[in-house]
Design a protein around this motif. Structure first.
Motif, mmCIF file in Angstrom:
data_model
loop_
_atom_site.group_PDB
_atom_site.id
_atom_site.type_symbol
_atom_site.label_atom_id
_atom_site.label_comp_id
_atom_site.label_asym_id
_atom_site.label_seq_id
_atom_site.Cartn_x
_atom_site.Cartn_y
_atom_site.Cartn_z
ATOM 1 N N VAL A 36 0.857 -1.192 0.000
ATOM 2 C CA VAL A 36 0.000 0.000 0.000
ATOM 3 C C VAL A 36 0.893 1.243 0.000
ATOM 4 N N GLY A 37 0.292 2.382 -0.277
ATOM 5 C CA GLY A 37 1.051 3.631 -0.272
ATOM 6 C C GLY A 37 1.385 4.092 1.135
ATOM 7 N N ASP A 38 0.397 4.125 2.008
ATOM 8 C CA ASP A 38 0.584 4.593 3.379
ATOM 9 C C ASP A 38 -0.029 3.573 4.328
ATOM 10 N N LEU A 39 0.773 3.050 5.236
ATOM 11 C CA LEU A 39 0.344 1.976 6.126
ATOM 12 C C LEU A 39 -0.811 2.385 7.033
ATOM 13 N N GLY A 74 0.532 -7.296 14.973
ATOM 14 C CA GLY A 74 1.736 -6.556 15.307
ATOM 15 C C GLY A 74 2.061 -5.519 14.254
ATOM 16 N N HIS A 75 3.049 -4.722 14.566
ATOM 17 C CA HIS A 75 3.448 -3.600 13.713
ATOM 18 C C HIS A 75 4.963 -3.553 13.783
ATOM 19 N N LEU A 76 5.631 -3.550 12.637
ATOM 20 C CA LEU A 76 7.086 -3.534 12.619
ATOM 21 C C LEU A 76 7.548 -2.597 11.505
ATOM 22 N N GLY A 77 7.966 -1.408 11.882
ATOM 23 C CA GLY A 77 8.426 -0.440 10.882
ATOM 24 C C GLY A 77 7.332 -0.102 9.895
ATOM 25 N N ARG A 78 7.571 -0.422 8.642
ATOM 26 C CA ARG A 78 6.615 -0.101 7.568
ATOM 27 C C ARG A 78 5.701 -1.281 7.246
ATOM 28 N N MET A 79 5.527 -2.188 8.209
ATOM 29 C CA MET A 79 4.659 -3.353 8.012
ATOM 30 C C MET A 79 3.729 -3.532 9.201
ATOM 31 N N ILE A 101 -2.508 -11.436 7.078
ATOM 32 C CA ILE A 101 -2.139 -10.597 5.942
ATOM 33 C C ILE A 101 -1.056 -9.647 6.436
ATOM 34 N N ALA A 102 0.030 -9.559 5.683
ATOM 35 C CA ALA A 102 1.086 -8.590 5.967
ATOM 36 C C ALA A 102 0.824 -7.380 5.071
ATOM 37 N N ILE A 103 0.640 -6.227 5.678
ATOM 38 C CA ILE A 103 0.411 -4.999 4.912
ATOM 39 C C ILE A 103 1.699 -4.189 4.977
ATOM 40 N N SER A 104 2.230 -3.886 3.799
ATOM 41 C CA SER A 104 3.530 -3.245 3.699
ATOM 42 C C SER A 104 3.429 -1.899 2.991
ATOM 43 N N GLN A 105 4.026 -0.889 3.579
ATOM 44 C CA GLN A 105 4.038 0.446 2.977
ATOM 45 C C GLN A 105 5.098 0.504 1.881
ATOM 46 N N GLY A 106 4.734 1.101 0.732
ATOM 47 C CA GLY A 106 5.715 1.298 -0.315
ATOM 48 C C GLY A 106 5.310 0.783 -1.676
ATOM 49 N N ARG A 107 4.028 0.713 -1.958
ATOM 50 C CA ARG A 107 3.600 0.247 -3.282
ATOM 51 C C ARG A 107 3.997 1.269 -4.334
ATOM 52 N N THR A 108 4.599 0.794 -5.424
ATOM 53 C CA THR A 108 5.029 1.689 -6.500
ATOM 54 C C THR A 108 4.482 1.272 -7.862
ATOM 55 N N GLN A 109 3.969 0.062 -7.990
ATOM 56 C CA GLN A 109 3.484 -0.419 -9.278
ATOM 57 C C GLN A 109 2.088 0.131 -9.594
ATOM 58 N N PRO A 110 1.699 0.081 -10.871
ATOM 59 C CA PRO A 110 0.362 0.553 -11.248
ATOM 60 C C PRO A 110 -0.716 -0.383 -10.688
ATOM 61 N N PRO A 111 -1.992 0.033 -10.753
ATOM 62 C CA PRO A 111 -3.084 -0.814 -10.253
ATOM 63 C C PRO A 111 -3.100 -2.196 -10.913
ATOM 64 N N ASP A 114 -8.624 -1.684 -4.042
ATOM 65 C CA ASP A 114 -8.476 -0.763 -2.924
ATOM 66 C C ASP A 114 -7.846 0.552 -3.406
ATOM 67 N N PRO A 115 -7.752 1.561 -2.550
ATOM 68 C CA PRO A 115 -7.211 2.850 -2.982
ATOM 69 C C PRO A 115 -5.775 2.802 -3.504
ATOM 70 N N TRP A 116 -5.048 1.697 -3.271
ATOM 71 C CA TRP A 116 -3.658 1.586 -3.721
ATOM 72 C C TRP A 116 -3.527 0.705 -4.951
#
Length: 142
Positions: free
Chosen positions: A14-17, A34-39, A49-59, A96-98
């Motif tokens: 995702v763009g913003d965690l 749990g929460h670890l840095g950008r995840m 589900i692991a949600i990770s900040q930093g998506r850069t690819q197109p939809p 989703d929005p990302w």
């Protein structure tokens, strides 16, 4: 030859965690493991589900993953309320929005099964449809 036994987790970019946790929290009841840095790690009984900040690819267009829910109609209503992009088709797919393409199916209608102990631990009592049970029986799994 090793056999696949299941899926432990899916990683979702995702763009913003914090925004993602807030948005998905409008749609689903989330239990944060749990929460670890950008995840962040969201429990789904014996999976996560692991949600990770930093998506850069197109939809996503064809690439997607599937979620199993207890109530697909309630999920659709929550998605509409959250302003999700619901994709055309006979099922319930959304972006989703990302740009993550997610397919939603109802537990009763699919072969995927959780043990009675896991369901009990999640506070759920979910039946299977005759069609889903028939598919499981054909494979010797019910």
């Amino acid at each position: 030859m090793p056999r696949l036994v299941g899926i432990n987790h899916v990683a979702l970019e995702v763009g913003d965690l914090d925004e993602a946790l807030e948005w998905y929290g409008q749609v689903f009841e989330l239990e944060l493991r749990g929460h670890l840095g950008r995840m962040a790690f969201v429990d789904i009984g014996d999976q996560f589900i692991a949600i990770s900040q930093g998506r850069t690819q197109p939809p996503d267009v064809h690439r997607h993953f599937g979620l199993v829910v207890d109530d697909k109609a309630a999920t659709r209503a929550a998605l509409e309320s959250a302003g999700a992009e619901i994709l055309p088709g006979r099922g319930l797919d959304f972006r989703d929005p990302w740009g993550n393409h997610v397919q939603v199916v109802e537990y009763a209608e699919v072969q995927f099964s959780k043990t009675p102990e896991v369901l009990r631990g999640m506070g759920l009592e979910l039946p299977k449809s005759e069609r889903a049970l028939g598919e499981l029986r054909e494979k010797g799994l019910a």
